[in-house]
Design a protein around this motif. Structure first.
Motif, mmCIF file in Angstrom:
data_model
loop_
_atom_site.group_PDB
_atom_site.id
_atom_site.type_symbol
_atom_site.label_atom_id
_atom_site.label_comp_id
_atom_site.label_asym_id
_atom_site.label_seq_id
_atom_site.Cartn_x
_atom_site.Cartn_y
_atom_site.Cartn_z
ATOM 1 N N GLU A 1 0.820 -1.215 0.000
ATOM 2 C CA GLU A 1 0.000 0.000 0.000
ATOM 3 C C GLU A 1 0.850 1.260 0.000
ATOM 4 O OE1 GLU A 1 -3.490 2.299 0.039
ATOM 5 O OE2 GLU A 1 -3.242 0.144 -0.284
ATOM 6 N N ILE A 2 1.926 1.259 0.783
ATOM 7 C CA ILE A 2 2.710 2.479 0.986
ATOM 8 C C ILE A 2 3.913 2.566 0.050
ATOM 9 C CG2 ILE A 2 4.030 3.824 2.663
ATOM 10 C CD1 ILE A 2 1.002 3.722 3.165
ATOM 11 N N TYR A 3 4.603 1.441 -0.144
ATOM 12 C CA TYR A 3 5.847 1.469 -0.918
ATOM 13 C C TYR A 3 5.716 0.899 -2.330
ATOM 14 C CZ TYR A 3 8.090 2.524 3.555
ATOM 15 O OH TYR A 3 8.456 3.105 4.749
ATOM 16 N N GLY A 4 4.630 0.170 -2.573
ATOM 17 C CA GLY A 4 4.416 -0.367 -3.908
ATOM 18 C C GLY A 4 4.737 -1.841 -4.062
ATOM 19 N N LYS A 5 4.334 -2.390 -5.184
ATOM 20 C CA LYS A 5 4.461 -3.817 -5.465
ATOM 21 C C LYS A 5 5.909 -4.288 -5.495
ATOM 22 C CE LYS A 5 3.058 -7.126 -9.048
ATOM 23 N NZ LYS A 5 2.333 -7.257 -10.342
ATOM 24 N N LYS A 6 6.789 -3.491 -6.104
ATOM 25 C CA LYS A 6 8.191 -3.880 -6.231
ATOM 26 C C LYS A 6 8.842 -4.066 -4.873
ATOM 27 C CE LYS A 6 12.600 -2.334 -8.198
ATOM 28 N NZ LYS A 6 13.298 -1.268 -8.985
ATOM 29 N N ARG A 7 8.614 -3.149 -3.947
ATOM 30 C CA ARG A 7 9.211 -3.239 -2.610
ATOM 31 C C ARG A 7 8.648 -4.427 -1.834
ATOM 32 N NH1 ARG A 7 14.010 -0.637 -2.091
ATOM 33 N NH2 ARG A 7 13.905 1.362 -3.183
ATOM 34 N N GLY B 1 -7.824 2.714 -5.389
ATOM 35 C CA GLY B 1 -7.214 3.084 -4.119
ATOM 36 C C GLY B 1 -8.182 3.199 -2.966
ATOM 37 N N LYS B 2 -9.466 2.923 -3.192
ATOM 38 C CA LYS B 2 -10.459 3.012 -2.119
ATOM 39 C C LYS B 2 -10.735 1.620 -1.544
ATOM 40 C CE LYS B 2 -12.649 7.028 -4.277
ATOM 41 N NZ LYS B 2 -13.909 7.602 -4.822
ATOM 42 N N HIS B 3 -11.545 1.587 -0.492
ATOM 43 C CA HIS B 3 -11.968 0.333 0.143
ATOM 44 C C HIS B 3 -10.759 -0.527 0.558
ATOM 45 C CE1 HIS B 3 -15.886 1.534 -1.226
ATOM 46 N NE2 HIS B 3 -15.558 1.384 -2.503
ATOM 47 N N LEU B 4 -9.951 0.015 1.405
ATOM 48 C CA LEU B 4 -8.755 -0.675 1.880
ATOM 49 C C LEU B 4 -9.090 -2.013 2.505
ATOM 50 C CD1 LEU B 4 -5.716 -0.726 2.555
ATOM 51 C CD2 LEU B 4 -6.237 0.609 4.613
ATOM 52 N N GLY C 1 -2.013 1.757 10.358
ATOM 53 C CA GLY C 1 -0.699 1.902 9.737
ATOM 54 C C GLY C 1 -0.729 2.830 8.539
ATOM 55 N N VAL C 2 -1.735 2.665 7.675
ATOM 56 C CA VAL C 2 -1.856 3.525 6.494
ATOM 57 C C VAL C 2 -2.110 4.972 6.909
ATOM 58 C CG1 VAL C 2 -3.265 4.016 4.457
ATOM 59 C CG2 VAL C 2 -2.624 1.656 4.992
ATOM 60 N N TYR C 3 -2.959 5.151 7.913
ATOM 61 C CA TYR C 3 -3.243 6.517 8.397
ATOM 62 C C TYR C 3 -1.976 7.197 8.915
ATOM 63 C CZ TYR C 3 -4.700 10.160 11.670
ATOM 64 O OH TYR C 3 -4.806 11.336 12.354
ATOM 65 N N LEU C 4 -1.177 6.460 9.693
ATOM 66 C CA LEU C 4 0.046 7.040 10.253
ATOM 67 C C LEU C 4 1.055 7.384 9.162
ATOM 68 C CD1 LEU C 4 0.508 4.778 13.420
ATOM 69 C CD2 LEU C 4 -0.291 7.145 13.335
ATOM 70 N N PHE C 5 1.161 6.500 8.170
ATOM 71 C CA PHE C 5 2.065 6.785 7.055
ATOM 72 C C PHE C 5 1.627 8.031 6.297
ATOM 73 C CE2 PHE C 5 3.999 2.525 7.295
ATOM 74 C CZ PHE C 5 5.291 2.828 6.918
ATOM 75 N N LYS C 6 0.334 8.106 5.980
ATOM 76 C CA LYS C 6 -0.170 9.251 5.213
ATOM 77 C C LYS C 6 0.010 10.551 5.991
ATOM 78 C CE LYS C 6 -3.522 6.920 2.258
ATOM 79 N NZ LYS C 6 -4.946 6.804 1.859
ATOM 80 N N LYS C 7 -0.209 10.476 7.306
ATOM 81 C CA LYS C 7 -0.058 11.672 8.125
ATOM 82 C C LYS C 7 1.410 12.082 8.229
ATOM 83 C CE LYS C 7 -1.175 13.585 12.675
ATOM 84 N NZ LYS C 7 -1.787 13.301 14.015
ATOM 85 N N ARG C 8 2.298 11.113 8.428
ATOM 86 C CA ARG C 8 3.724 11.409 8.609
ATOM 87 C C ARG C 8 4.358 11.938 7.333
ATOM 88 N NH1 ARG C 8 8.071 12.645 8.148
ATOM 89 N NH2 ARG C 8 9.991 12.022 9.249
ATOM 90 N N PHE C 9 3.991 11.362 6.180
ATOM 91 C CA PHE C 9 4.666 11.709 4.932
ATOM 92 C C PHE C 9 3.775 12.517 3.981
ATOM 93 C CE2 PHE C 9 6.783 7.814 6.453
ATOM 94 C CZ PHE C 9 8.078 8.299 6.568
ATOM 95 N N ASN C 10 2.632 12.960 4.481
ATOM 96 C CA ASN C 10 1.717 13.802 3.690
ATOM 97 C C ASN C 10 1.361 13.161 2.344
ATOM 98 O OD1 ASN C 10 1.717 16.008 5.603
ATOM 99 N ND2 ASN C 10 3.770 16.544 4.858
ATOM 100 N N LEU C 11 0.953 11.904 2.409
ATOM 101 C CA LEU C 11 0.623 11.170 1.190
ATOM 102 C C LEU C 11 -0.836 11.391 0.807
ATOM 103 C CD1 LEU C 11 2.344 7.742 2.009
ATOM 104 C CD2 LEU C 11 3.258 9.608 0.619
ATOM 105 N N MET C 12 -1.073 11.499 -0.478
ATOM 106 C CA MET C 12 -2.429 11.559 -0.999
ATOM 107 C C MET C 12 -2.980 10.141 -1.119
ATOM 108 S SD MET C 12 -2.796 14.828 -1.397
ATOM 109 C CE MET C 12 -4.276 14.951 -2.424
ATOM 110 N N ASP C 13 -4.285 10.015 -1.335
ATOM 111 C CA ASP C 13 -4.894 8.709 -1.556
ATOM 112 C C ASP C 13 -4.256 8.032 -2.764
ATOM 113 O OD1 ASP C 13 -6.578 9.002 0.586
ATOM 114 O OD2 ASP C 13 -8.289 9.708 -0.603
ATOM 115 N N ASN C 14 -3.901 6.776 -2.578
ATOM 116 C CA ASN C 14 -3.316 5.951 -3.641
ATOM 117 C C ASN C 14 -1.886 6.363 -4.002
ATOM 118 O OD1 ASN C 14 -3.916 3.616 -5.064
ATOM 119 N ND2 ASN C 14 -4.477 4.692 -6.925
ATOM 120 N N GLU C 15 -1.277 7.261 -3.239
ATOM 121 C CA GLU C 15 0.108 7.682 -3.490
ATOM 122 C C GLU C 15 1.073 6.728 -2.779
ATOM 123 O OE1 GLU C 15 3.090 11.573 -2.957
ATOM 124 O OE2 GLU C 15 1.030 11.626 -2.211
ATOM 125 N N GLU C 16 2.174 6.376 -3.441
ATOM 126 C CA GLU C 16 3.179 5.478 -2.869
ATOM 127 C C GLU C 16 4.488 6.217 -2.688
ATOM 128 O OE1 GLU C 16 3.348 2.336 -5.699
ATOM 129 O OE2 GLU C 16 1.418 1.459 -5.104
#
Length: 234
Positions: A71-77, A153-156, A215-230
């Motif tokens: 979700e956060i780093y992408g398929k490759k990671r 990117g919806k319905h996690l 976990g997703v909420y904390l990542f988005k808050k810490r790194f200012n990520l938009m929905d579906n952004e990796e």
């Protein structure tokens, strides 16, 4: 993203990878102990329905971590962590193999017989586990990203649970089948362990959904990520 944020994201990625590898290796070392995960004595196909190996306890953590990394780093990671886990497990097998063939001294607290009875089957267990693990983890990652694309990117909760349920069934079927084929476990336990193990993993997948959201909420808050952004670590 600033260099400071990328370094922080890299450290978190490495920490998640360490937790993933530890959970995977430990699950292969402790698999011979069994317990009731639900306080009812129910039999199905002649086997106890709610009896599972303690090796299953850390295993769902690996799927939560790969979903979070996906979700956060992408398929490759996520795939990189899976491959790293394979090498770690194979290396642990080598260590156990050497430890098993080295003869114990007469006054050793653990003699050769006891050590072999506990760890001697680790090689077969890891072989079966790695085969199941490869199939299940890559199925999990593929399905996760399929649902991520479909839902934009919806319905996690949907991709977290649907990817885990199918991959956990593949994992449970593969590992129990291989352990029975290699005579690590008797065939009489096959159906019961398959159903019980799968039900346990579905239950855990449902329970870990709030942690996935957290976990997703904390990542988005810490790194200012938009929905579906990796996060791109490169």
């Amino acid at each position: 993203m600033s260099i400071k944020d990328k370094l922080a994201a890299q450290r978190i990625y490495m920490l998640l990878g360490a937790l993933f590898i530890t959970s995977l290796v430990v699950s292969n070392l402790i698999f011979q102990k069994f317990f009731y995960w639900y306080p009812f004595d129910v039999e199905v196909f002649g086997s106890k329905l709610f009896v599972v190996s303690v090796g299953i306890l850390p295993y769902p953590i690996t799927f939560l971590i790969t979903d979070l990394i996906s979700e956060i780093y992408g398929k490759k990671r996520a795939n990189q962590v899976v491959v790293t886990g394979i090498f770690a497990s194979l290396f642990s097998v080598l260590i156990v193999f050497v430890a098993d063939i080295v003869p114990a001294v007469p006054d050793s607290p653990i003699d050769d017989t006891l050590f072999s009875s506990v760890f001697g089957r680790t090689i077969l267990a890891v072989g079966a586990s790695m085969t199941a693990y490869l199939c299940a983890q890559f199925v999990d990652i593929q399905i996760y990203h399929f649902w991520k694309r479909v839902t934009k990117g919806k319905h996690l909760w949907l991709r977290n649970n649907f990817s885990t349920w199918l991959s956990q069934f593949v994992d449970t079927l593969s590992v129990v089948l291989l352990l029975c084929l290699f005579k690590v476990l008797p065939w009489s336990l096959f159906k019961g362990l398959l159903i019980s193990g799968f039900l346990f993993k579905v239950f855990v997948a449902l329970c870990d959904t709030p942690f996935m959201y957290l976990g997703v909420y904390l990542f988005k808050k810490r790194f200012n990520l938009m929905d579906n952004e990796e996060i791109d670590l490169l």
